[in-house]
Design a protein around this motif. Structure first.
Motif, PDB file in Angstrom:
ATOM      1  N   MET A 138       0.748  -1.701   0.067  1.00 56.38           N
ATOM      2  CA  MET A 138       0.074   0.076   0.043  1.00 56.38           C
ATOM      3  C   MET A 138       1.033   1.492  -0.156  1.00 56.38           C
ATOM      4  O   MET A 138      -0.200   2.187   0.414  1.00 56.38           O
ATOM      5  CB  MET A 138      -1.269   0.221   1.309  1.00 56.38           C
ATOM      6  N   MET A 139       1.971   1.564   0.226  1.00 60.90           N
ATOM      7  CA  MET A 139       2.826   2.142   0.295  1.00 60.90           C
ATOM      8  C   MET A 139       3.864   2.426  -1.256  1.00 60.90           C
ATOM      9  O   MET A 139       3.962   4.066  -1.462  1.00 60.90           O
ATOM     10  CB  MET A 139       4.306   1.790   1.453  1.00 60.90           C
ATOM     11  N   VAL A 140       4.140   1.810  -1.177  1.00 62.89           N
ATOM     12  CA  VAL A 140       5.347   1.929  -2.713  1.00 62.89           C
ATOM     13  C   VAL A 140       4.088   0.946  -3.998  1.00 62.89           C
ATOM     14  O   VAL A 140       4.186   0.101  -3.920  1.00 62.89           O
ATOM     15  CB  VAL A 140       6.082   1.400  -2.459  1.00 62.89           C
ATOM     16  N   PRO A 141       4.234   1.678  -5.234  1.00 57.62           N
ATOM     17  CA  PRO A 141       3.703   1.048  -6.554  1.00 57.62           C
ATOM     18  C   PRO A 141       4.514  -0.290  -7.459  1.00 57.62           C
ATOM     19  O   PRO A 141       6.242   0.494  -6.347  1.00 57.62           O
ATOM     20  CB  PRO A 141       3.677   2.050  -6.956  1.00 57.62           C
ATOM     21  N   GLY A 142       4.219  -1.052  -7.725  1.00 59.45           N
ATOM     22  CA  GLY A 142       4.575  -1.996  -7.778  1.00 59.45           C
ATOM     23  C   GLY A 142       4.477  -2.903  -6.654  1.00 59.45           C
ATOM     24  O   GLY A 142       5.707  -4.199  -7.902  1.00 59.45           O
ATOM     25  N   TRP A 143       4.242  -2.899  -5.989  1.00 59.25           N
ATOM     26  CA  TRP A 143       4.705  -4.740  -4.826  1.00 59.25           C
ATOM     27  C   TRP A 143       3.821  -6.075  -5.823  1.00 59.25           C
ATOM     28  O   TRP A 143       3.230  -5.593  -5.798  1.00 59.25           O
ATOM     29  CB  TRP A 143       4.046  -3.715  -4.193  1.00 59.25           C
ATOM     30  N   ILE A 144       4.522  -6.552  -5.914  1.00 59.66           N
ATOM     31  CA  ILE A 144       4.122  -7.847  -5.848  1.00 59.66           C
ATOM     32  C   ILE A 144       4.556  -9.556  -4.662  1.00 59.66           C
ATOM     33  O   ILE A 144       5.338  -9.222  -4.426  1.00 59.66           O
ATOM     34  CB  ILE A 144       4.819  -9.206  -6.886  1.00 59.66           C
ATOM     35  N   LYS A 145       3.298  -8.975  -4.868  1.00 60.11           N
ATOM     36  CA  LYS A 145       2.767  -9.893  -3.140  1.00 60.11           C
ATOM     37  C   LYS A 145       3.574 -11.152  -3.080  1.00 60.11           C
ATOM     38  O   LYS A 145       3.187 -11.870  -4.276  1.00 60.11           O
ATOM     39  CB  LYS A 145       1.249 -10.672  -2.851  1.00 60.11           C
ATOM     40  N   GLY A 146       4.936 -11.461  -2.534  1.00 61.27           N
ATOM     41  CA  GLY A 146       5.472 -13.076  -2.464  1.00 61.27           C
ATOM     42  C   GLY A 146       6.591 -13.116  -3.252  1.00 61.27           C
ATOM     43  O   GLY A 146       6.910 -14.026  -3.350  1.00 61.27           O
TER      44      GLY A 146
END
Length: 361
Positions: free
Chosen positions: A258-266
């Protein structure tokens, strides 16, 4: 500096994750070595000793139990009755912590004033109870609206109608559509009981409908800015402006995706994505710029909300490190008064206004 964190899932961690939060974060991590049933095992950041160490003396603590209908792939309970029972187990944990002197439920202005005075009496914090305001994250567990009255009687003071996906009263994150008749009736009863509406997790359709129908006090315990991270979980500038008009306070969350764009979970890591506490300041500052002041934002960390160090700022070892946020705000040019408002003052002002009401004194 005294800190208020407006969103922590303590009882979920205690009951579902089986964490003894009286122990230190480091002892909990050690006990979880080799356990793999949850993605954040061995990576927790929240425990009562660390809250005290960081001078976080008041929190909004949740009950949470989502109902999932047949075919819904989300994790949750298969009946509202089971979900209700889960929230009652969570309540029993909070009450047990009170019996142990570890926590103190805060339900009205008198209790609030007494608790703030205790935490600012100049004495060491190691043995002080952490104050908590009870909030329900997602209303699925309310079997009927009458159960809301039962919950108010045992101390519930805030509620969010939805969580993730379609809900029994409202649609939440990743879903669409307005609230149903039961949802509108829930809002009316919340207003009558003076229960704070937590706008967090409401889908856009339900958010706008709720803002049109609810005339009570509204906050968003843990939400970030869609202008920075473009996902429906975050609030658009229009939604933030609506909350500002209602004199709401929005808690900044420390969940990395939720803080930085483009995060891919896992897959993504905080270091890889350069996700540090300064990124939280970006969201805080965005809300302050929209408001033209620092009166509508606070901390609602959501730490250990089914994630741990693997998915939070890399310069945060435990929740005690919330105490580093004031210096980061100062570097951005925020005044001492503005920093105090962000760290605790805005939540206190909100509560004093909301509870200046005959049903809460």
């Amino acid at each position: 500096m005294f800190i208020i964190d407006a969103h922590l899932d303590l009882s979920m961690n205690a009951i579902e994750w089986n964490r003894d939060l009286r122990c230190s974060v480091f002892d909990i991590r050690k006990r979880e070595e080799g356990i793999t049933d949850k993605p954040d095992r061995g990576n927790g950041t929240v425990a009562l000793p660390e809250l005290r160490k960081g001078n976080t003396g008041l929190i909004v603590a949740t009950q949470i139990a989502r109902y999932v209908a047949p075919g819904n792939p989300l994790p949750g309970w298969h009946s509202p009755q089971q979900a209700w029972a889960q929230t009652q187990a969570q309540l029993a944990w909070y009450k047990t912590m009170e019996e142990e002197g570890e926590m103190k439920m805060i339900t009205n202005l008198y209790e609030l004033d007494q608790h703030i005075a205790l935490w600012n009496d100049g004495n060491m914090n190691e043995t002080k109870p952490v104050g908590y305001i009870l909030s329900l994250e997602g209303a699925d567990s309310l079997i009927t609206i009458e159960h809301l009255e039962t919950a108010y009687a045992y101390g519930l003071r805030a509620a969010g109608p939805a969580h993730y996906g379609p809900g029994r009263y409202a649609n939440g994150t990743d879903a669409t559509g307005k609230m149903n008749a039961n949802g509108l009736a829930l809002l009316k009863r919340m207003e009558e009981l003076n229960i704070i509406l937590d706008a967090t997790h409401l889908c856009d359709d339900a958010f706008h409908q709720a803002m049109d129908h609810f005339n009570g006090h509204v906050w968003a315990s843990h939400n970030n800015c869609r202008a920075i991270v473009g996902h429906n979980r975050q609030f658009s500038d229009e939604m933030i402006s609506t909350l500002i008009e209602k004199d709401a306070v929005i808690g900044t969350a420390l969940d990395a995706w939720m803080m930085v764009p483009g995060w891919i979970k896992g897959t993504s890591t905080p270091k890889q994505m350069d996700c540090d506490l300064d990124k939280a300041i970006d969201h805080i500052d965005h809300i302050c710029q929209l408001a033209g002041n620092a009166l509508h934002v606070g901390i609602g960390s959501d730490l250990d909300g089914a994630f741990g160090k693997e998915q939070c700022p890399y310069d945060l070892e435990t929740i005690a490190d919330l105490s580093n946020i004031p210096s980061l705000l100062s570097k951005r040019g925020y005044t001492k008064e503005a920093i105090e408002n962000i760290m605790h003052g805005n939540w206190l002002r909100f509560l004093k206004r909301a509870w200046n009401h005959k049903t809460n004194y």
